[in-house]
Design a protein around this motif. Structure first.
Motif, PDB file in Angstrom:
ATOM      1  N   GLY A 138      40.803  30.340  35.924  1.00  0.00           N
ATOM      2  CA  GLY A 138      40.828  29.124  35.111  1.00  0.00           C
ATOM      3  C   GLY A 138      39.582  28.962  34.268  1.00  0.00           C
ATOM      4  O   GLY A 138      39.654  28.488  33.123  1.00  0.00           O
ATOM      5  N   ASN A 139      38.439  29.372  34.813  1.00  0.00           N
ATOM      6  CA  ASN A 139      37.188  29.329  34.044  1.00  0.00           C
ATOM      7  C   ASN A 139      37.230  30.255  32.835  1.00  0.00           C
ATOM      8  O   ASN A 139      36.456  30.081  31.891  1.00  0.00           O
ATOM      9  N   GLU A 140      38.136  31.232  32.874  1.00  0.00           N
ATOM     10  CA  GLU A 140      38.322  32.173  31.771  1.00  0.00           C
ATOM     11  C   GLU A 140      39.499  31.735  30.885  1.00  0.00           C
ATOM     12  O   GLU A 140      40.015  32.527  30.097  1.00  0.00           O
ATOM     13  N   ASN A 141      39.941  30.503  31.061  1.00  0.00           N
ATOM     14  CA  ASN A 141      41.091  29.947  30.335  1.00  0.00           C
ATOM     15  C   ASN A 141      42.378  30.720  30.603  1.00  0.00           C
ATOM     16  O   ASN A 141      43.220  30.869  29.719  1.00  0.00           O
ATOM     17  N   LEU A 142      42.508  31.211  31.829  1.00  0.00           N
ATOM     18  CA  LEU A 142      43.703  31.918  32.263  1.00  0.00           C
ATOM     19  C   LEU A 142      44.364  31.105  33.369  1.00  0.00           C
ATOM     20  O   LEU A 142      43.684  30.494  34.193  1.00  0.00           O
ATOM     21  N   SER A 143      45.689  31.108  33.391  1.00  0.00           N
ATOM     22  CA  SER A 143      46.415  30.339  34.397  1.00  0.00           C
ATOM     23  C   SER A 143      47.275  31.283  35.239  1.00  0.00           C
ATOM     24  O   SER A 143      48.290  31.795  34.763  1.00  0.00           O
TER      25      SER A 143
ATOM     26  N   ASN B  57      43.069  44.668  34.018  1.00  0.00           N
ATOM     27  CA  ASN B  57      42.710  45.005  35.393  1.00  0.00           C
ATOM     28  C   ASN B  57      41.199  45.010  35.622  1.00  0.00           C
ATOM     29  O   ASN B  57      40.733  44.601  36.689  1.00  0.00           O
ATOM     30  N   ASP B  58      40.410  45.483  34.649  1.00  0.00           N
ATOM     31  CA  ASP B  58      38.956  45.496  34.824  1.00  0.00           C
ATOM     32  C   ASP B  58      38.410  44.085  35.017  1.00  0.00           C
ATOM     33  O   ASP B  58      37.593  43.838  35.919  1.00  0.00           O
ATOM     34  N   LYS B  59      38.841  43.161  34.187  1.00  0.00           N
ATOM     35  CA  LYS B  59      38.395  41.774  34.310  1.00  0.00           C
ATOM     36  C   LYS B  59      38.891  41.169  35.619  1.00  0.00           C
ATOM     37  O   LYS B  59      38.166  40.446  36.303  1.00  0.00           O
ATOM     38  N   PHE B  60      40.132  41.482  35.979  1.00  0.00           N
ATOM     39  CA  PHE B  60      40.694  40.999  37.237  1.00  0.00           C
ATOM     40  C   PHE B  60      39.856  41.461  38.426  1.00  0.00           C
ATOM     41  O   PHE B  60      39.489  40.659  39.292  1.00  0.00           O
ATOM     42  N   GLN B  61      39.535  42.751  38.471  1.00  0.00           N
ATOM     43  CA  GLN B  61      38.738  43.287  39.584  1.00  0.00           C
ATOM     44  C   GLN B  61      37.348  42.654  39.625  1.00  0.00           C
ATOM     45  O   GLN B  61      36.794  42.420  40.706  1.00  0.00           O
ATOM     46  N   ASP B  62      36.787  42.353  38.461  1.00  0.00           N
ATOM     47  CA  ASP B  62      35.497  41.662  38.395  1.00  0.00           C
ATOM     48  C   ASP B  62      35.611  40.269  39.023  1.00  0.00           C
ATOM     49  O   ASP B  62      34.751  39.856  39.815  1.00  0.00           O
ATOM     50  N   LEU B  63      36.666  39.549  38.688  1.00  0.00           N
ATOM     51  CA  LEU B  63      36.873  38.217  39.258  1.00  0.00           C
ATOM     52  C   LEU B  63      37.120  38.289  40.763  1.00  0.00           C
ATOM     53  O   LEU B  63      36.677  37.418  41.515  1.00  0.00           O
ATOM     54  N   VAL B  64      37.820  39.328  41.206  1.00  0.00           N
ATOM     55  CA  VAL B  64      38.065  39.530  42.633  1.00  0.00           C
ATOM     56  C   VAL B  64      36.737  39.656  43.384  1.00  0.00           C
ATOM     57  O   VAL B  64      36.536  39.029  44.428  1.00  0.00           O
ATOM     58  N   GLN B  65      35.821  40.458  42.854  1.00  0.00           N
ATOM     59  CA  GLN B  65      34.520  40.633  43.513  1.00  0.00           C
ATOM     60  C   GLN B  65      33.716  39.338  43.510  1.00  0.00           C
ATOM     61  O   GLN B  65      33.025  39.015  44.482  1.00  0.00           O
ATOM     62  N   LYS B  66      33.820  38.579  42.428  1.00  0.00           N
ATOM     63  CA  LYS B  66      33.139  37.281  42.365  1.00  0.00           C
ATOM     64  C   LYS B  66      33.744  36.306  43.378  1.00  0.00           C
ATOM     65  O   LYS B  66      33.021  35.529  44.006  1.00  0.00           O
ATOM     66  N   ALA B  67      35.052  36.347  43.542  1.00  0.00           N
ATOM     67  CA  ALA B  67      35.710  35.481  44.526  1.00  0.00           C
ATOM     68  C   ALA B  67      35.306  35.873  45.941  1.00  0.00           C
ATOM     69  O   ALA B  67      35.050  35.015  46.787  1.00  0.00           O
ATOM     70  N   LYS B  68      35.231  37.174  46.192  1.00  0.00           N
ATOM     71  CA  LYS B  68      34.820  37.655  47.521  1.00  0.00           C
ATOM     72  C   LYS B  68      33.422  37.157  47.853  1.00  0.00           C
ATOM     73  O   LYS B  68      33.155  36.722  48.973  1.00  0.00           O
ATOM     74  N   ALA B  69      32.534  37.205  46.900  1.00  0.00           N
ATOM     75  CA  ALA B  69      31.148  36.788  47.134  1.00  0.00           C
ATOM     76  C   ALA B  69      30.974  35.273  47.118  1.00  0.00           C
ATOM     77  O   ALA B  69      30.099  34.736  47.796  1.00  0.00           O
ATOM     78  N   GLY B  70      31.816  34.577  46.355  1.00  0.00           N
ATOM     79  CA  GLY B  70      31.556  33.168  46.098  1.00  0.00           C
ATOM     80  C   GLY B  70      32.373  32.150  46.853  1.00  0.00           C
ATOM     81  O   GLY B  70      31.992  30.986  46.914  1.00  0.00           O
ATOM     82  N   CYS B  71      33.504  32.545  47.432  1.00  0.00           N
ATOM     83  CA  CYS B  71      34.297  31.509  48.099  1.00  0.00           C
ATOM     84  C   CYS B  71      33.534  31.014  49.323  1.00  0.00           C
ATOM     85  O   CYS B  71      32.863  31.781  50.010  1.00  0.00           O
ATOM     86  N   PRO B  72      33.582  29.717  49.598  1.00  0.00           N
ATOM     87  CA  PRO B  72      32.790  29.153  50.692  1.00  0.00           C
ATOM     88  C   PRO B  72      33.052  29.789  52.054  1.00  0.00           C
ATOM     89  O   PRO B  72      32.127  29.943  52.855  1.00  0.00           O
ATOM     90  N   VAL B  73      34.287  30.182  52.328  1.00  0.00           N
ATOM     91  CA  VAL B  73      34.569  30.809  53.623  1.00  0.00           C
ATOM     92  C   VAL B  73      33.944  32.201  53.686  1.00  0.00           C
ATOM     93  O   VAL B  73      33.399  32.589  54.716  1.00  0.00           O
ATOM     94  N   SER B  74      33.968  32.958  52.581  1.00  0.00           N
ATOM     95  CA  SER B  74      33.276  34.254  52.559  1.00  0.00           C
ATOM     96  C   SER B  74      31.801  34.068  52.866  1.00  0.00           C
ATOM     97  O   SER B  74      31.208  34.834  53.638  1.00  0.00           O
ATOM     98  N   LYS B  75      31.209  33.055  52.267  1.00  0.00           N
ATOM     99  CA  LYS B  75      29.789  32.786  52.512  1.00  0.00           C
ATOM    100  C   LYS B  75      29.547  32.438  53.975  1.00  0.00           C
ATOM    101  O   LYS B  75      28.573  32.878  54.570  1.00  0.00           O
TER     102      LYS B  75
END
Length: 144
Positions: free
Chosen positions: A68-73, A110-128
């Motif tokens: 959503g931050n990338e204007n994608l739904s 896919n490249d942008k998707f995989q980048d967002l996946v890694q950011k989600a892995k690092a950033g979601c509160p439960v991962s933290k």
């Protein structure tokens, strides 16, 4: 700060006892036993199963927010979690969590998707919160 509640009650001893966990609002309520946590019983849940559900839910929601931050739904983000309970120094230890996610997000490559996946892995509160887990992996597939 949003406060979330949960509770658990255990009765009797470790191997002959049983427990129940529930969320503060009552939406989740489940029994658990020694056998459902450490054995082969499929009756009941376990704290590790609930951790997996929490991690999968948080990860999916966080990945959707990043899109959503990338204007994608996203049409959907579906994540499954495997939580491995092993032993270290004579006690139980969550040794590994495997997340497998599939998403359909129109307009992303896919490249942008995989980048967002890694950011989600690092950033979601439960991962933290699970940073002490020795290994957390994510296998992500972008559907067209």
């Amino acid at each position: 700060m949003k406060k979330h509640r949960a509770e658990a009650k255990w009765t009797k001893g470790l191997k002959d006892g049983e427990g129940e966990v529930k969320s503060g609002n009552g939406a989740v309520q489940a029994k658990y036993t020694y056998a459902s946590r450490f054995g082969d019983s499929t009756s009941g849940t376990s704290p590790e199963e609930l951790i997996g559900a929490a991690h999968a839910g948080c990860f999916s929601m966080f990945l959707s927010a990043l899109a959503g931050n990338e204007n994608l739904s996203p049409d959907y983000v579906e994540t499954k979690a495997n939580v491995y309970l092993g032993e270290k120094d004579g006690g139980p230890l969550i040794e590994k969590i495997e997340l497998t996610t599939e998403a359909k997000i129109p307009g992303i490559d896919n490249d942008k998707f995989q980048d967002l996946v890694q950011k989600a892995k690092a950033g979601c509160p439960v991962s933290k919160a699970l940073a002490a887990v020795p290994e957390i992996t994510v296998q992500a597939t972008l559907k067209e």
